[in-house]
Design an enzyme around this catalytic site. Structure first.
Site: not given
Length: 407
Positions: A65, A124, A196, A221
């Site tokens: 982690r 978005y 972004d 993406k």
């Protein structure tokens, strides 16, 4: 067999750690699935827990982690791509479990109760939910502005403004944010800038080159490119921002799986090849759609008719990306008939894969955005979002032609 193991019983031998003999010299990055890494001594463990430097020859890994060797390979590779020609030497990247994990982690790390942030109205749908639901619960106020004019950001700044956020090209309307102007505004006013850049891809748009502080991507993406993984990236221009975001990433637990980062770095090897085809196909299709009688409007930065085409030529190089938005004459019903009539193109959300995908923004990806906001953002009922893939261009044109005939 190690002589120290001769006294052990079968079940202990079966479970005891066996070290990999090296050097291995693997050309392909190994997938380190280990959740935990063993320590040389107590001092080694203390240094890692305190995030101090370890001694030469000691492993820098403690717990996946916090960091993982497979993830590290992908993160260093992405940093090189994002930095581009910016000259930054202290930039660094985290790969997260999703694009939304990247966005939400960056926002939670950089904004606190009492802060104010400026966001674009064209954004978005998931990000819209964060700024209208999550941030107000944290005591963070938000102002949304038309991102096409930097003066709108300037006029929205308050004494407690701590973030200027951009999304370029914007999802799904393809409106651009002037990256150089936003970066300069942030530096002048001492406000952190976050962008972004998913829609343009790192191949075409590198905000760090224009003075932006933090760049996020949905790596699901274009970075991944094959619709087979979920991941996000956060690249910071300096170590202070990187460390601050990393602290929150570890607390929130949005670390990517090493299986995912293995696929991600493998996908990146063909990113330049895929983007060349995405760019070429999208420009040809945008030109085709612009001339079609049943198409009312096409939104694509590569078209001279796009109101920000000159800006696109400055900050989108070498191409204008694989995303197109277009409006079919006849509104929502006509648009629905088109997306239900395609044969080669697939009716699906998401984007950036080698296969072409199409969807209706108002009823799918942006249905959570209220109608008034959608209309102010230019998301009409008939707007279709088209992720142009890497298929043969003639086949794509033929498929759109027969689908539009049914509109």
């Amino acid at each position: 067999m190690d002589s120290n193991d001769q006294h052990l019983h079968f079940d202990s031998l079966a479970t005891k750690r066996v070290e990999v003999k090296g050097p291995v010299n693997s050309l392909s990055t190994p997938i380190y699935t280990s959740s935990t890494f063993y320590l040389d001594n107590a001092q080694h463990g203390a240094a890692l827990c305190l995030q101090d430097s370890v001694q030469d020859g000691q492993s820098p890994w403690l717990y996946s982690r916090w960091g993982n060797p497979t993830n590290d390979v992908a993160e260093r590779l992405i940093t090189k791509l994002e930095v581009g020609r910016s000259g930054l030497t202290t930039a660094a990247t985290y790969v997260t479990s999703s694009g939304m994990s990247a966005i939400s982690t960056a926002l939670l790390a950089l904004l606190h109760a009492g802060d104010h942030a400026v966001f674009p109205t064209n954004i978005y749908g998931g990000t819209h939910e964060v700024i209208t639901d999550l941030l107000p619960k944290m005591g963070v106020s938000v102002t949304c502005v038309d991102p096409s004019d930097i003066n709108n950001f300037v006029n929205a700044i308050k004494p407690n403004t701590k973030m200027l956020y951009g999304e370029t090209p914007a999802n799904p309307t393809m409106i651009l944010t002037d990256l150089a102007a936003l970066g300069n505004l942030g530096r002048t006013r001492n406000i952190t800038t976050v962008v972004d850049a998913t829609f343009g891809s790192v191949y075409n748009t590198r905000p760090l080159e224009h003075g932006i502080d933090v760049v996020v991507h949905s790596a699901t993406k274009y970075y991944g490119g094959h619709s087979d993984l979920i991941a996000g990236t956060i690249t910071s221009a300096n170590a202070a921002l990187h460390d601050r975001i990393g602290h929150y990433l570890r607390l929130l637990g949005g670390t990517a799986s090493p299986h995912t980062t293995f696929l991600l770095q493998r996908g990146i090897k063909t990113l330049h090849l895929r983007m060349e085809r995405h760019n070429q196909n999208a420009l040809r299709l945008a030109q085709f759609l612009q001339s079609h009688a049943k198409v009312e409007r096409v939104h694509y930065p590569g078209l001279e008719s796009h109101p920000q085409h000159e800006l696109a030529k400055k900050q989108m190089q070498p191409g204008f990306g694989g995303m197109i938005a277009f409006e079919v004459r006849g509104g929502a019903d006509a648009g629905r008939r088109v997306i239900e009539s395609v044969q080669l193109i697939t009716l699906a959300v998401s984007l950036g894969g080698v296969e072409s995908l199409i969807e209706q923004a108002s009823t799918m990806t942006h249905t959570m955005v209220d109608r008034d906001t959608r209309e102010r953002s230019g998301i009409t009922d008939g707007l279709l979002r088209f992720s142009v893939g890497c298929e043969n261009i003639d086949d794509l044109i033929a498929d759109l032609t027969q689908a539009l005939e049914k509109a």
